[in-house]
Scaffold this motif. Structure first.
Motif, PDB file in Angstrom:
ATOM      1  N   GLY A  91      -2.049 -30.421  37.701  1.00  0.00           N
ATOM      2  CA  GLY A  91      -3.343 -29.398  37.960  1.00  0.00           C
ATOM      3  C   GLY A  91      -4.265 -30.177  38.919  1.00  0.00           C
ATOM      4  O   GLY A  91      -5.251 -30.016  39.083  1.00  0.00           O
ATOM      5  N   ILE A  92      -3.521 -30.937  39.822  1.00  0.00           N
ATOM      6  CA  ILE A  92      -4.200 -31.776  41.136  1.00  0.00           C
ATOM      7  C   ILE A  92      -4.451 -30.704  42.337  1.00  0.00           C
ATOM      8  O   ILE A  92      -3.388 -30.509  42.995  1.00  0.00           O
ATOM      9  N   ARG A  93      -5.776 -30.317  42.731  1.00  0.00           N
ATOM     10  CA  ARG A  93      -5.729 -29.903  44.114  1.00  0.00           C
ATOM     11  C   ARG A  93      -6.155 -30.792  45.155  1.00  0.00           C
ATOM     12  O   ARG A  93      -6.657 -31.702  44.939  1.00  0.00           O
ATOM     13  N   LEU A  94      -5.338 -30.760  46.270  1.00  0.00           N
ATOM     14  CA  LEU A  94      -5.334 -31.342  47.430  1.00  0.00           C
ATOM     15  C   LEU A  94      -6.318 -30.725  48.408  1.00  0.00           C
ATOM     16  O   LEU A  94      -6.256 -29.520  48.793  1.00  0.00           O
ATOM     17  N   GLN A  95      -7.299 -31.347  48.823  1.00  0.00           N
ATOM     18  CA  GLN A  95      -8.028 -30.877  50.030  1.00  0.00           C
ATOM     19  C   GLN A  95      -8.458 -32.157  50.923  1.00  0.00           C
ATOM     20  O   GLN A  95      -8.167 -33.333  50.879  1.00  0.00           O
ATOM     21  N   VAL A  96      -8.572 -31.482  52.367  1.00  0.00           N
ATOM     22  CA  VAL A  96      -8.648 -32.572  53.373  1.00  0.00           C
ATOM     23  C   VAL A  96     -10.171 -32.586  53.985  1.00  0.00           C
ATOM     24  O   VAL A  96     -10.527 -31.569  54.202  1.00  0.00           O
ATOM     25  N   LEU A  97     -10.575 -33.750  53.881  1.00  0.00           N
ATOM     26  CA  LEU A  97     -12.080 -33.916  54.690  1.00  0.00           C
ATOM     27  C   LEU A  97     -11.906 -34.373  56.130  1.00  0.00           C
ATOM     28  O   LEU A  97     -10.902 -35.408  56.320  1.00  0.00           O
ATOM     29  N   GLY A  98     -12.396 -33.839  57.124  1.00  0.00           N
ATOM     30  CA  GLY A  98     -12.018 -34.402  58.634  1.00  0.00           C
ATOM     31  C   GLY A  98     -11.725 -33.205  59.318  1.00  0.00           C
ATOM     32  O   GLY A  98     -11.581 -32.081  59.108  1.00  0.00           O
ATOM     33  N   LEU A 132       3.328 -37.092  50.783  1.00  0.00           N
ATOM     34  CA  LEU A 132       3.064 -35.545  50.493  1.00  0.00           C
ATOM     35  C   LEU A 132       4.488 -35.067  49.976  1.00  0.00           C
ATOM     36  O   LEU A 132       4.633 -34.458  48.841  1.00  0.00           O
ATOM     37  N   GLY A 133       5.654 -35.540  50.606  1.00  0.00           N
ATOM     38  CA  GLY A 133       6.846 -34.822  50.173  1.00  0.00           C
ATOM     39  C   GLY A 133       7.198 -35.524  48.546  1.00  0.00           C
ATOM     40  O   GLY A 133       7.841 -34.659  47.963  1.00  0.00           O
ATOM     41  N   ALA A 134       6.747 -36.671  48.438  1.00  0.00           N
ATOM     42  CA  ALA A 134       7.067 -37.351  47.041  1.00  0.00           C
ATOM     43  C   ALA A 134       6.087 -36.787  46.148  1.00  0.00           C
ATOM     44  O   ALA A 134       6.489 -36.717  44.825  1.00  0.00           O
ATOM     45  N   GLU A 135       4.876 -36.535  46.254  1.00  0.00           N
ATOM     46  CA  GLU A 135       4.139 -36.252  45.398  1.00  0.00           C
ATOM     47  C   GLU A 135       3.447 -34.843  44.928  1.00  0.00           C
ATOM     48  O   GLU A 135       2.678 -34.540  43.984  1.00  0.00           O
ATOM     49  N   VAL A 136       3.797 -33.999  46.022  1.00  0.00           N
ATOM     50  CA  VAL A 136       3.095 -32.620  45.746  1.00  0.00           C
ATOM     51  C   VAL A 136       3.563 -31.777  44.690  1.00  0.00           C
ATOM     52  O   VAL A 136       2.728 -31.392  43.935  1.00  0.00           O
ATOM     53  N   ALA A 137       4.762 -31.994  44.283  1.00  0.00           N
ATOM     54  CA  ALA A 137       5.303 -31.306  43.152  1.00  0.00           C
ATOM     55  C   ALA A 137       4.602 -32.026  42.018  1.00  0.00           C
ATOM     56  O   ALA A 137       4.362 -31.190  40.946  1.00  0.00           O
ATOM     57  N   THR A 138       4.360 -32.922  41.656  1.00  0.00           N
ATOM     58  CA  THR A 138       3.663 -33.767  40.604  1.00  0.00           C
ATOM     59  C   THR A 138       2.118 -33.389  40.594  1.00  0.00           C
ATOM     60  O   THR A 138       1.630 -33.014  39.414  1.00  0.00           O
ATOM     61  N   MET A 139       1.509 -33.015  41.781  1.00  0.00           N
ATOM     62  CA  MET A 139       0.106 -32.755  41.593  1.00  0.00           C
ATOM     63  C   MET A 139       0.133 -31.291  41.218  1.00  0.00           C
ATOM     64  O   MET A 139      -0.760 -30.913  40.412  1.00  0.00           O
ATOM     65  N   VAL A 140       1.048 -30.412  41.559  1.00  0.00           N
ATOM     66  CA  VAL A 140       1.253 -29.090  41.000  1.00  0.00           C
ATOM     67  C   VAL A 140       1.321 -29.332  39.483  1.00  0.00           C
ATOM     68  O   VAL A 140       0.570 -28.658  38.702  1.00  0.00           O
ATOM     69  N   ARG A 184      -1.205 -28.706  55.250  1.00  0.00           N
ATOM     70  CA  ARG A 184      -1.602 -27.313  54.840  1.00  0.00           C
ATOM     71  C   ARG A 184      -0.691 -26.619  53.834  1.00  0.00           C
ATOM     72  O   ARG A 184      -1.184 -25.656  52.972  1.00  0.00           O
ATOM     73  N   HIS A 185       0.602 -26.973  53.829  1.00  0.00           N
ATOM     74  CA  HIS A 185       1.652 -26.461  53.030  1.00  0.00           C
ATOM     75  C   HIS A 185       1.192 -27.259  51.586  1.00  0.00           C
ATOM     76  O   HIS A 185       1.178 -26.336  50.702  1.00  0.00           O
ATOM     77  N   ALA A 186       0.881 -28.447  51.653  1.00  0.00           N
ATOM     78  CA  ALA A 186       0.509 -29.180  50.496  1.00  0.00           C
ATOM     79  C   ALA A 186      -0.868 -28.487  49.884  1.00  0.00           C
ATOM     80  O   ALA A 186      -0.809 -28.299  48.610  1.00  0.00           O
ATOM     81  N   MET A 187      -1.734 -28.146  50.576  1.00  0.00           N
ATOM     82  CA  MET A 187      -2.973 -27.644  50.006  1.00  0.00           C
ATOM     83  C   MET A 187      -2.812 -26.170  49.601  1.00  0.00           C
ATOM     84  O   MET A 187      -3.269 -25.896  48.502  1.00  0.00           O
ATOM     85  N   ASN A 188      -1.950 -25.386  50.115  1.00  0.00           N
ATOM     86  CA  ASN A 188      -1.348 -24.158  49.532  1.00  0.00           C
ATOM     87  C   ASN A 188      -0.849 -24.204  48.338  1.00  0.00           C
ATOM     88  O   ASN A 188      -1.144 -23.548  47.368  1.00  0.00           O
ATOM     89  N   ASP A 246      -7.605 -30.195  62.541  1.00  0.00           N
ATOM     90  CA  ASP A 246      -6.678 -29.748  63.778  1.00  0.00           C
ATOM     91  C   ASP A 246      -6.643 -30.958  64.617  1.00  0.00           C
ATOM     92  O   ASP A 246      -5.724 -30.784  65.735  1.00  0.00           O
ATOM     93  N   GLY A 247      -7.092 -32.039  64.672  1.00  0.00           N
ATOM     94  CA  GLY A 247      -7.012 -33.126  65.269  1.00  0.00           C
ATOM     95  C   GLY A 247      -5.664 -34.079  64.972  1.00  0.00           C
ATOM     96  O   GLY A 247      -5.450 -35.092  65.787  1.00  0.00           O
ATOM     97  N   LEU A 248      -5.074 -33.768  64.006  1.00  0.00           N
ATOM     98  CA  LEU A 248      -4.003 -34.649  63.567  1.00  0.00           C
ATOM     99  C   LEU A 248      -2.447 -34.162  64.230  1.00  0.00           C
ATOM    100  O   LEU A 248      -2.651 -32.901  64.441  1.00  0.00           O
ATOM    101  N   PRO A 249      -1.696 -34.972  64.074  1.00  0.00           N
ATOM    102  CA  PRO A 249      -0.434 -34.371  64.673  1.00  0.00           C
ATOM    103  C   PRO A 249       0.359 -33.099  63.961  1.00  0.00           C
ATOM    104  O   PRO A 249      -0.120 -32.987  62.729  1.00  0.00           O
ATOM    105  N   LEU A 250       0.970 -32.488  64.697  1.00  0.00           N
ATOM    106  CA  LEU A 250       1.385 -31.093  64.018  1.00  0.00           C
ATOM    107  C   LEU A 250       2.247 -31.437  62.830  1.00  0.00           C
ATOM    108  O   LEU A 250       1.960 -30.587  62.019  1.00  0.00           O
ATOM    109  N   ALA A 251       3.027 -32.215  62.852  1.00  0.00           N
ATOM    110  CA  ALA A 251       3.968 -32.549  61.576  1.00  0.00           C
ATOM    111  C   ALA A 251       3.063 -32.601  60.273  1.00  0.00           C
ATOM    112  O   ALA A 251       3.168 -32.010  59.352  1.00  0.00           O
ATOM    113  N   GLN A 252       2.053 -33.632  60.663  1.00  0.00           N
ATOM    114  CA  GLN A 252       1.176 -33.938  59.465  1.00  0.00           C
ATOM    115  C   GLN A 252       0.168 -32.821  59.244  1.00  0.00           C
ATOM    116  O   GLN A 252      -0.099 -32.553  57.909  1.00  0.00           O
TER     117      GLN A 252
END
Length: 247
Positions: free
Chosen positions: A98-105, A87-95, A119-123, A108-114
């Motif tokens: 024109g690539i939108r990131l979504q999470v399936l699953g 996420l740290g390396a690729e989000v800027a490239t995704m923006v 959520r930051h990347a999706m925003n 809320d069950g993932l560790p806080l940092a992830q």
């Protein structure tokens, strides 16, 4: 229709991939499983870029299943560390692409940092119009169906939905993939030939393509093989071959 247009018309609108074989790739080289996962992350980058280049509108990658919590804690920690790196390396490239990131699953069950990073990347990528990249994380197809059923039941109990209004469309609208087309093509690497609780509802009519290639070795060339095979298939959706061909 030109050759280029005809080729584009035969491309799937949605590809789903079960990325399998990282551990075996590492074992064959005498490396720890974490090395296989790191090589697998490189394959993710390569496949996302190739799908974006080809103009594939939707790509779903099975990154971490709800059953994967049974793996050793050190391996899970390494996987989630790689997720943060990705996420740290690729989000800027995704923006930029024109690539939108979504999470399936169950996010809320993932560790806080992830959770926070996702959520930051999706925003940040929410305005992407050219491609949707779905990461299936803490995901299970049966659990997804249970969540959708509970949502429908709650709406019926609240009086906002009549039982007879529960249709296939109503259910699909409450799945994690709501608003996206079902996968046209499902790819699984490493030679295994099963769904492993992945997109059980959405893959009802998906074309399946299995390859013995381990995920870290899967790239543009292997993707091209899958797409060429897909382009030669006749999709019937329950029709006879003659009906599907318009005969």
């Amino acid at each position: 229709m030109s050759g280029a247009q005809e080729s584009a018309a035969k491309l799937p609108a949605h590809i789903a991939i079960i990325m399998d074989g990282n551990g075996r790739w590492a074992q064959a080289r005498g490396l720890p499983r974490t090395a296989g996962h790191r090589a697998g992350a490189d394959a993710v980058r390569a496949v996302v870029r190739e799908c974006r280049r080809l103009g594939i509108p939707h790509l779903t990658l099975y990154a971490f299943s709800s059953e994967n919590w049974n793996r050793p804690k050190t391996e899970i920690s390494a996987l989630f560390g790689l997720l943060l790196e990705f996420l740290g390396a690729e989000v800027a490239t995704m923006v930029e692409q024109g690539i939108r990131l979504q999470v399936l699953g169950d996010l809320d069950g993932l560790p806080l940092a992830q959770r926070t990073a996702l959520r930051h990347a999706m925003n940040r990528t929410a305005d992407g119009k050219d491609m949707t990249l779905n990461l299936a994380l803490n995901y299970g197809g049966r659990a997804e169906l249970v969540r959708a059923a509970r949502a429908l039941a709650a709406e019926v109990a609240a009086g906002g939905l009549a039982p007879e209004a529960i249709t296939e469309t109503a259910l699909a609208d409450r799945l994690d993939t709501a608003g996206q087309p079902d996968p046209d093509l499902l790819i699984r690497t490493s030679g295994e030939q099963r769904l492993s609780n992945f997109l059980l509802y959405q893959c009802a009519y998906s074309e399946l393509w299995f390859t013995p290639v381990l995920w870290p070795d899967f790239g543009a060339e292997e993707l091209a093989k899958a797409l060429n095979d897909y382009a030669g298939r006749s999709r019937r959706f329950g029709k006879t071959r003659e009906q599907a061909d318009g005969c």
